[in-house]
Design an enzyme around this catalytic site. Sequence first.
Site, mmCIF file in Angstrom:
data_model
loop_
_atom_site.group_PDB
_atom_site.id
_atom_site.type_symbol
_atom_site.label_atom_id
_atom_site.label_comp_id
_atom_site.label_asym_id
_atom_site.label_seq_id
_atom_site.Cartn_x
_atom_site.Cartn_y
_atom_site.Cartn_z
ATOM 1 N N SER A 14 8.124 31.010 39.274
ATOM 2 C CA SER A 14 8.048 29.594 39.658
ATOM 3 C C SER A 14 8.976 29.276 40.834
ATOM 4 O O SER A 14 8.670 28.403 41.648
ATOM 5 C CB SER A 14 8.345 28.685 38.459
ATOM 6 O OG SER A 14 9.693 28.755 38.079
ATOM 7 N N ASN A 107 20.205 35.083 45.810
ATOM 8 C CA ASN A 107 19.636 35.013 44.458
ATOM 9 C C ASN A 107 19.824 33.600 43.931
ATOM 10 O O ASN A 107 20.710 32.876 44.367
ATOM 11 C CB ASN A 107 20.390 36.003 43.551
ATOM 12 C CG ASN A 107 19.853 36.011 42.134
ATOM 13 O OD1 ASN A 107 18.637 35.957 41.920
ATOM 14 N ND2 ASN A 107 20.745 36.064 41.151
ATOM 15 N N HIS A 109 20.630 31.705 40.338
ATOM 16 C CA HIS A 109 21.137 32.020 39.004
ATOM 17 C C HIS A 109 21.241 30.720 38.204
ATOM 18 O O HIS A 109 21.761 29.726 38.723
ATOM 19 C CB HIS A 109 22.499 32.704 39.122
ATOM 20 C CG HIS A 109 23.061 33.109 37.802
ATOM 21 N ND1 HIS A 109 22.564 34.185 37.085
ATOM 22 C CD2 HIS A 109 24.031 32.566 37.035
ATOM 23 C CE1 HIS A 109 23.226 34.289 35.951
ATOM 24 N NE2 HIS A 109 24.121 33.322 35.892
ATOM 25 N N THR A 141 26.005 40.593 46.204
ATOM 26 C CA THR A 141 26.921 41.694 46.531
ATOM 27 C C THR A 141 26.818 42.718 45.401
ATOM 28 O O THR A 141 26.006 42.558 44.487
ATOM 29 C CB THR A 141 28.375 41.193 46.625
ATOM 30 O OG1 THR A 141 28.768 40.707 45.332
ATOM 31 C CG2 THR A 141 28.524 40.092 47.662
ATOM 32 N N GLU A 143 28.782 43.061 43.049
ATOM 33 C CA GLU A 143 29.250 42.470 41.780
ATOM 34 C C GLU A 143 28.174 41.541 41.220
ATOM 35 O O GLU A 143 27.728 40.623 41.924
ATOM 36 C CB GLU A 143 30.540 41.672 42.024
ATOM 37 C CG GLU A 143 31.217 41.216 40.754
ATOM 38 C CD GLU A 143 32.204 40.067 40.999
ATOM 39 O OE1 GLU A 143 32.439 39.304 40.060
ATOM 40 O OE2 GLU A 143 32.685 39.933 42.136
ATOM 41 N N ASP A 145 26.097 38.719 40.091
ATOM 42 C CA ASP A 145 26.211 37.258 40.220
ATOM 43 C C ASP A 145 27.567 36.847 40.803
ATOM 44 O O ASP A 145 28.075 35.767 40.496
ATOM 45 C CB ASP A 145 25.975 36.570 38.863
ATOM 46 C CG ASP A 145 24.599 36.891 38.292
ATOM 47 O OD1 ASP A 145 23.644 37.005 39.077
ATOM 48 O OD2 ASP A 145 24.481 37.041 37.063
HETATM 49 C C1 GRF Z 1 15.146 31.377 36.738
HETATM 50 O O1 GRF Z 1 15.787 30.647 35.744
HETATM 51 C C2 GRF Z 1 16.169 31.962 37.669
HETATM 52 O O2 GRF Z 1 17.299 31.166 37.821
HETATM 53 C C3 GRF Z 1 16.538 33.233 36.975
HETATM 54 O O3 GRF Z 1 15.364 33.700 36.381
HETATM 55 C C4 GRF Z 1 14.462 32.613 36.179
HETATM 56 C C5 GRF Z 1 13.215 32.952 36.935
HETATM 57 O O4 GRF Z 1 12.188 32.036 36.776
HETATM 58 N N1 GRF Z 1 17.155 34.137 37.912
HETATM 59 P P1 GRF Z 1 10.892 32.103 37.691
HETATM 60 O O5 GRF Z 1 10.330 33.535 37.570
HETATM 61 O O6 GRF Z 1 11.315 31.793 39.089
HETATM 62 O O7 GRF Z 1 9.952 31.104 37.123
#
Ligand code: GRF
Length: 188
Positions: A14, A107, A109, A141, A143, A145
């Site tokens: 998504s 990324n 998170h 990186t 590490e 997250d």
């Molecule tokens: C999201 O909550 C994102 O923050 C995490 O994994 C989930 C992925 O959801 N890294 P989608 O595949 O983008 O719907």
Amino acid sequence: MAKSIGVLISGRGSNMMALAEAARQPGCPYRIALVASDKPEAPGLAWAQHNGLATFALSPRGMPKADYEAAIDVALRNAGVEAIALAGYMRLLSDEFVARWRGQIVNIHPSLLPLYKGLDTHARALAAGDAEAGCSVHLVTEELDGGEVLGQARVPVLAGDTPDLLATRVLAAEHQLYPRVLSEWLSR
Ligand code: GRF
């Protein structure tokens, strides 16, 4: 000129869809040159194909990790990718891969980093009694997250929240945050 990005996904994708939606708007500083996945059956991959995006899928099962990542690397470079957006990509990238793309991978998170790196972020925020949860876009990186936070969105924790309810609310914030922060970062 819009920068070419590669989006790596493992599931429903998504966030990738939100990035693709924003990329269709005039003036967006990026275009999605490739959607790649470690899960050939990922629902997000089918959506990407259906929406005219180039895709690449390879299951790493039974392969040395270095060979798998080399294949992803070739696919990204062949597509002209200049930066990588991880969007629900559930595989750890090796230090070598991160080094090859140093400073060019971001990324999203689902926590207010540096809180709750890793998995089960919403359950951990609720268990801690936090008044707010949220999401972060950060540089990748070596590490987990741990790279520089580029932007965050905050979401209140409500009475009666469960990890699923909170995740749904945070996910809506992710879809707003990721295209905005990615665009700002690429425009720097
Ligand atoms: C999201 O909550 C994102 O923050 C995490 O994994 C989930 C992925 O959801 N890294 P989608 O595949 O983008 O719907």
